[in-house]
Design a protein around this motif. Sequence first.
Motif, PDB file in Angstrom:
ATOM      1  N   LEU A 206     -42.759  27.050  34.482  1.00 47.73           N
ATOM      2  CA  LEU A 206     -41.881  26.191  33.687  1.00 47.73           C
ATOM      3  C   LEU A 206     -42.037  26.420  32.183  1.00 47.73           C
ATOM      4  CD1 LEU A 206     -42.312  22.773  35.552  1.00 47.73           C
ATOM      5  CD2 LEU A 206     -40.431  24.396  35.771  1.00 47.73           C
ATOM      6  N   GLY A 207     -43.162  26.964  31.776  1.00 44.93           N
ATOM      7  CA  GLY A 207     -43.485  27.078  30.354  1.00 44.93           C
ATOM      8  C   GLY A 207     -44.542  26.054  29.981  1.00 44.93           C
ATOM      9  N   ARG A 208     -45.469  26.439  29.142  1.00 42.88           N
ATOM     10  CA  ARG A 208     -46.558  25.532  28.757  1.00 42.88           C
ATOM     11  C   ARG A 208     -46.007  24.278  28.088  1.00 42.88           C
ATOM     12  NH1 ARG A 208     -51.953  28.743  26.700  1.00 42.88           N
ATOM     13  NH2 ARG A 208     -51.781  30.561  28.090  1.00 42.88           N
ATOM     14  N   GLY A 209     -46.491  23.128  28.515  1.00 48.05           N
ATOM     15  CA  GLY A 209     -46.043  21.863  27.960  1.00 48.05           C
ATOM     16  C   GLY A 209     -44.761  21.339  28.561  1.00 48.05           C
ATOM     17  N   ASN A 210     -44.164  22.080  29.492  1.00 49.88           N
ATOM     18  CA  ASN A 210     -42.875  21.663  30.058  1.00 49.88           C
ATOM     19  C   ASN A 210     -43.004  20.936  31.392  1.00 49.88           C
ATOM     20  OD1 ASN A 210     -41.378  22.707  27.940  1.00 49.88           O
ATOM     21  ND2 ASN A 210     -41.103  24.699  28.913  1.00 49.88           N
ATOM     22  N   LEU A 211     -44.215  20.703  31.855  1.00 53.78           N
ATOM     23  CA  LEU A 211     -44.420  20.008  33.119  1.00 53.78           C
ATOM     24  C   LEU A 211     -44.241  18.507  32.931  1.00 53.78           C
ATOM     25  CD1 LEU A 211     -45.385  19.715  36.048  1.00 53.78           C
ATOM     26  CD2 LEU A 211     -47.750  19.879  35.204  1.00 53.78           C
ATOM     27  N   ASP A 212     -43.333  17.918  33.691  1.00 50.83           N
ATOM     28  CA  ASP A 212     -43.120  16.468  33.677  1.00 50.83           C
ATOM     29  C   ASP A 212     -44.302  15.818  34.382  1.00 50.83           C
ATOM     30  OD1 ASP A 212     -42.414  13.850  34.173  1.00 50.83           O
ATOM     31  OD2 ASP A 212     -40.393  14.299  34.895  1.00 50.83           O
ATOM     32  N   ALA A 213     -45.206  15.239  33.615  1.00 47.79           N
ATOM     33  CA  ALA A 213     -46.437  14.687  34.186  1.00 47.79           C
ATOM     34  C   ALA A 213     -46.150  13.604  35.214  1.00 47.79           C
ATOM     35  CB  ALA A 213     -47.323  14.135  33.067  1.00 47.79           C
ATOM     36  N   ALA A 214     -45.121  12.805  34.990  1.00 49.12           N
ATOM     37  CA  ALA A 214     -44.808  11.718  35.923  1.00 49.12           C
ATOM     38  C   ALA A 214     -44.483  12.247  37.311  1.00 49.12           C
ATOM     39  CB  ALA A 214     -43.652  10.884  35.384  1.00 49.12           C
ATOM     40  N   SER A 215     -43.871  13.429  37.387  1.00 49.18           N
ATOM     41  CA  SER A 215     -43.464  13.965  38.687  1.00 49.18           C
ATOM     42  C   SER A 215     -44.633  14.476  39.510  1.00 49.18           C
ATOM     43  CB  SER A 215     -42.435  15.083  38.500  1.00 49.18           C
ATOM     44  OG  SER A 215     -43.007  16.219  37.880  1.00 49.18           O
ATOM     45  N   THR A 216     -45.818  14.561  38.924  1.00 48.74           N
ATOM     46  CA  THR A 216     -47.000  15.006  39.673  1.00 48.74           C
ATOM     47  C   THR A 216     -47.761  13.843  40.288  1.00 48.74           C
ATOM     48  OG1 THR A 216     -48.558  14.899  37.803  1.00 48.74           O
ATOM     49  CG2 THR A 216     -47.229  16.897  38.008  1.00 48.74           C
ATOM     50  N   ARG A 217     -47.288  12.636  40.052  1.00 52.47           N
ATOM     51  CA  ARG A 217     -48.033  11.464  40.524  1.00 52.47           C
ATOM     52  C   ARG A 217     -47.486  10.884  41.821  1.00 52.47           C
ATOM     53  NH1 ARG A 217     -48.381  10.488  34.796  1.00 52.47           N
ATOM     54  NH2 ARG A 217     -46.767   8.884  34.753  1.00 52.47           N
ATOM     55  N   TYR A 218     -46.529  11.571  42.431  1.00 51.40           N
ATOM     56  CA  TYR A 218     -45.979  11.135  43.712  1.00 51.40           C
ATOM     57  C   TYR A 218     -45.993  12.323  44.658  1.00 51.40           C
ATOM     58  CZ  TYR A 218     -43.800   8.734  39.789  1.00 51.40           C
ATOM     59  OH  TYR A 218     -43.575   8.140  38.577  1.00 51.40           O
ATOM     60  N   ALA A 219     -46.325  12.087  45.907  1.00 46.43           N
ATOM     61  CA  ALA A 219     -46.420  13.178  46.872  1.00 46.43           C
ATOM     62  C   ALA A 219     -45.876  12.738  48.226  1.00 46.43           C
ATOM     63  CB  ALA A 219     -47.865  13.644  47.007  1.00 46.43           C
TER      64      ALA A 219
END
Length: 395
Positions: A206-219
Amino acid sequence: QFVTQLVTQGMSGAQAGGAVPPREGWRFPGSTLISSAVWRKILKEHPALVDLFLDNNPDHIATARQRFSELDSVIKKLGPPPDSLLREVSGATPAQPRPSWWPFSGSTAAAVPPNLQYNDAHALSAEDQRHFFSEGFLHLRDAVPVGLVDDALRHINACIGRGDVDRTIPDPAMVGLPPNHASSPAIIALFSGAGSRLPTAVQDLLGRGNLDAASTRYAQVALRFPSSAVRADEAVKRSAAAKQDGKGWHIDGFEEGGAHSAFALLVGVCLSDTDDNPELLSGNLSVHPGAHWTLQHAIKTAVSTPDGGAAALSQVGGGATRSHDLGPPTVLHMKKGDVVIAHQKLPHRGMANYGPNVRYQIYFRVRHVRHALMREAWLDDLMLPFEGTRAALPQ
């Protein structure tokens, strides 16, 4: 039950005092106190809602209310949670605005939280980038430490033992966990825990700094149980037939009504080996390499149909029949701790489980921080969200 009890008590007190009957947006004496108590409990048990309300995107909130009737009911009775409570539960205060890594901060990339920082030792290779571009997926060996996998397995099995499972999945062989257990710290640590390659691998794409942190908190916890009605010799025959089926695929993130492109990457973490017997399917994930390019025109056409794409999307995104035979899929033989990272538009399929053991798999569906701005244009440029891949490859 907690919500119903408090609201009922509040309604009784209000009606005894001559208040108007409850309706959308109603209030009664002491309702602020009751509303805060209800919302505090809900937000602490479902932290994803904190992000939802802090983001304050009307479309996202409306979608959540449509999908979850309980949430819609509470909002109708109590209104949205107060801003002061959201700041309290999220750990912010009026003097401390949202952290700099807040993923909905606008059109520029923001730094990710400390647990999602980039690690040079976990970087993808140039060959990995080329493979993702052309084939649409990566199979990363030993990408998650065994200790994190064991912690997740312990949590899942404890939930199963207590009966805390989600049996609403249409496939009778599939069992999941309800959202509060599926997003527990032990599960989320598979992505962001110490030693996991995922924060770096995803940012390389995605590119450094482009990861949506909120989207990693649900699985999603995806457990596929064995088929007990099939003999061993028949299981081998069925496995061979399934490996030739070019129409059993689907694409995540498509819904009737023309909704599409809900995330950027499907990230699957393997918690149990599926490579014990190459002739026998054991719940393996299968993919159609390169078919994200093959179906690009069909997907755009489906989304653009006058009826909103509902009928056409069923052919490319999740219906019972497929108009495209993509040929035999590639069956992934994964081991505990392996990870598959797939382009959102890559056709894939969860195969049947003819082995003796439960297949344990966790799926994250992660987004680019500017996902909402890119969503429509992504139909024309399949590599639009993948700034890291574009930068790593020659023009």
